[in-house]
Design a protein around this motif. Structure first.
Motif, PDB file in Angstrom:
ATOM      1  N   GLN A  98      -2.656   3.910  -5.522  1.00 39.76           N
ATOM      2  CA  GLN A  98      -2.811   3.765  -4.073  1.00 39.76           C
ATOM      3  C   GLN A  98      -1.500   4.172  -3.414  1.00 39.76           C
ATOM      4  O   GLN A  98      -0.448   3.594  -3.697  1.00 39.76           O
ATOM      5  CB  GLN A  98      -3.171   2.333  -3.699  1.00 39.76           C
ATOM      6  N   VAL A  99      -1.563   5.154  -2.561  1.00 46.32           N
ATOM      7  CA  VAL A  99      -0.361   5.681  -1.918  1.00 46.32           C
ATOM      8  C   VAL A  99      -0.434   5.382  -0.427  1.00 46.32           C
ATOM      9  O   VAL A  99      -1.470   4.963   0.101  1.00 46.32           O
ATOM     10  CB  VAL A  99      -0.220   7.194  -2.175  1.00 46.32           C
ATOM     11  N   ARG A 100       0.696   5.633   0.242  1.00 47.62           N
ATOM     12  CA  ARG A 100       0.784   5.297   1.663  1.00 47.62           C
ATOM     13  C   ARG A 100       1.223   6.498   2.482  1.00 47.62           C
ATOM     14  O   ARG A 100       1.974   7.349   2.003  1.00 47.62           O
ATOM     15  CB  ARG A 100       1.782   4.159   1.880  1.00 47.62           C
ATOM     16  N   SER A 101       0.757   6.506   3.710  1.00 47.59           N
ATOM     17  CA  SER A 101       1.217   7.461   4.707  1.00 47.59           C
ATOM     18  C   SER A 101       1.579   6.680   5.960  1.00 47.59           C
ATOM     19  O   SER A 101       1.275   5.493   6.077  1.00 47.59           O
ATOM     20  CB  SER A 101       0.135   8.501   5.016  1.00 47.59           C
ATOM     21  N   VAL A 144      -1.065   3.924   6.585  1.00 47.11           N
ATOM     22  CA  VAL A 144      -2.395   4.271   6.091  1.00 47.11           C
ATOM     23  C   VAL A 144      -2.356   4.261   4.566  1.00 47.11           C
ATOM     24  O   VAL A 144      -1.488   4.885   3.957  1.00 47.11           O
ATOM     25  CB  VAL A 144      -2.843   5.648   6.606  1.00 47.11           C
ATOM     26  N   PHE A 145      -3.287   3.544   3.959  1.00 47.97           N
ATOM     27  CA  PHE A 145      -3.355   3.418   2.504  1.00 47.97           C
ATOM     28  C   PHE A 145      -4.542   4.232   1.985  1.00 47.97           C
ATOM     29  O   PHE A 145      -5.631   4.212   2.571  1.00 47.97           O
ATOM     30  CB  PHE A 145      -3.515   1.957   2.103  1.00 47.97           C
ATOM     31  N   LYS A 146      -4.309   4.896   0.860  1.00 44.90           N
ATOM     32  CA  LYS A 146      -5.362   5.729   0.272  1.00 44.90           C
ATOM     33  C   LYS A 146      -5.248   5.722  -1.246  1.00 44.90           C
ATOM     34  O   LYS A 146      -4.149   5.834  -1.795  1.00 44.90           O
ATOM     35  CB  LYS A 146      -5.283   7.164   0.795  1.00 44.90           C
ATOM     36  N   PHE A 147      -6.390   5.630  -1.897  1.00 43.29           N
ATOM     37  CA  PHE A 147      -6.421   5.750  -3.348  1.00 43.29           C
ATOM     38  C   PHE A 147      -6.622   7.218  -3.704  1.00 43.29           C
ATOM     39  O   PHE A 147      -7.531   7.872  -3.208  1.00 43.29           O
ATOM     40  CB  PHE A 147      -7.558   4.912  -3.936  1.00 43.29           C
ATOM     41  N   VAL A 148      -5.750   7.727  -4.570  1.00 47.58           N
ATOM     42  CA  VAL A 148      -5.791   9.136  -4.960  1.00 47.58           C
ATOM     43  C   VAL A 148      -6.629   9.286  -6.226  1.00 47.58           C
ATOM     44  O   VAL A 148      -6.303   8.689  -7.270  1.00 47.58           O
ATOM     45  CB  VAL A 148      -4.374   9.694  -5.187  1.00 47.58           C
ATOM     46  N   GLU A 149      -7.677  10.059  -6.120  1.00 50.28           N
ATOM     47  CA  GLU A 149      -8.535  10.310  -7.274  1.00 50.28           C
ATOM     48  C   GLU A 149      -7.836  11.246  -8.258  1.00 50.28           C
ATOM     49  O   GLU A 149      -7.092  12.146  -7.848  1.00 50.28           O
ATOM     50  CB  GLU A 149      -9.857  10.939  -6.824  1.00 50.28           C
ATOM     51  N   PRO A 150      -8.088  11.079  -9.545  1.00 50.26           N
ATOM     52  CA  PRO A 150      -7.517  12.019 -10.525  1.00 50.26           C
ATOM     53  C   PRO A 150      -8.072  13.425 -10.308  1.00 50.26           C
ATOM     54  O   PRO A 150      -9.171  13.592  -9.781  1.00 50.26           O
ATOM     55  CB  PRO A 150      -7.966  11.443 -11.870  1.00 50.26           C
TER      56      PRO A 150
END
Length: 268
Positions: A98-101, A144-150
């Motif tokens: 989970q990454v952030r912007s 903004v939080f987002k999960f990055v798919e492989p």
């Protein structure tokens, strides 16, 4: 004799016919018909002119309204918020995490403005805060939080594209108030779409202007969040027990008397 009965000779030698109608009777019908036709044509002309004036009047007002509405539709919508970045959300590319912007939102209106986030992937993305109310010239940094798919199909990490999009909407409100999402439902006809943001991935191992700016914004967002968590500083007199005001000079006097009693000096 017939000639004598039908004709009469005057003193001037002219013969007058008694069988013909008088001149005023013979000429009046034609004169009245011509006059009537003249008035009729004049009335018709006036009526036509009136219709032309009415049509001109309508044509004068209708195009102005049409042109005005057309001009308004062609003019760009005036923005209530200024965004930084203006149309993108940068995320560090870390698959499986989970990454952030971060994005800075500033109210550029003279009135209070409510804003709201929406996303096409609510299960894997969320915003903090998801919405709020900004005073004139007030700004906030939203995270903004987002999960990055492989990656799929052996794509290079930085080349993976995301179809996730974010939308920021705005709404003018009357004065300072608490934000509730229902505001946008109750006044849906006054809601404006400020911007649709697309996702751009950055390589966290390489220093770029966009990556450096993202790190600064995230640090500012964290500092602002910690500041909001702290309780407000007490500016008035301190109160203890059941409303007893603690006076600083009283505390000092009590400490002094206690010290004198310990040292054996009688108190006055």
């Amino acid at each position: 004799m017939a000639a004598v009965e039908n004709e009469k000779t005057g003193s001037d030698g002219k013969v007058w016919s008694f069988c013909k109608m008088p001149f005023w009777e013979t000429t009046h019908p034609s004169s009245s018909s011509s006059t009537s036709s003249t008035f009729s044509s004049m009335h018709s002309s006036v009526h036509q002119q009136s219709q032309i004036l009415q049509s001109l009047d309508r044509s004068t007002h209708q195009p102005s309204t049409t042109v005005s509405s057309l001009a308004k539709s062609l003019l760009p919508t005036r923005r209530r918020l200024r965004l930084d970045p203006p149309n993108k959300l940068y995320f560090p590319y870390e698959p499986g995490k989970q990454v952030r912007s971060a994005i800075t939102i500033k109210n550029t209106c003279k009135s209070h403005v409510a804003f709201k986030f929406q996303t096409t992937a609510p299960k894997s993305c969320y915003m903090r805060p998801p919405g709020g109310v900004l005073a004139p010239n007030e700004s906030i940094i939203a995270t903004v939080f987002k999960f990055v798919e492989p990656p799929e199909n052996n794509e290079k990490p930085i080349e993976q594209k995301s179809r996730v999009k974010f939308k920021i909407m705005s709404l003018k409100v009357k004065g300072e108030m608490d934000y509730v999402p229902e505001l946008f439902d109750e006044q849906s006809n006054q809601v404006s779409v400020e911007q649709i943001l697309r996702v751009v991935f950055l390589d966290p191992e390489h220093s770029t202007p966009a990556m450096d700016k993202l790190k600064r914004q995230l640090a500012e967002a964290e500092a602002a969040l910690e500041a909001r968590k702290k309780p407000p500083e007490e500016t008035g007199p301190r109160i203890a027990g059941e409303g007893l005001v603690i006076d600083e000079w009283k505390e000092r006097r009590e400490r002094y008397l206690a010290k004198q009693q310990v040292e054996g000096v009688p108190s006055m």
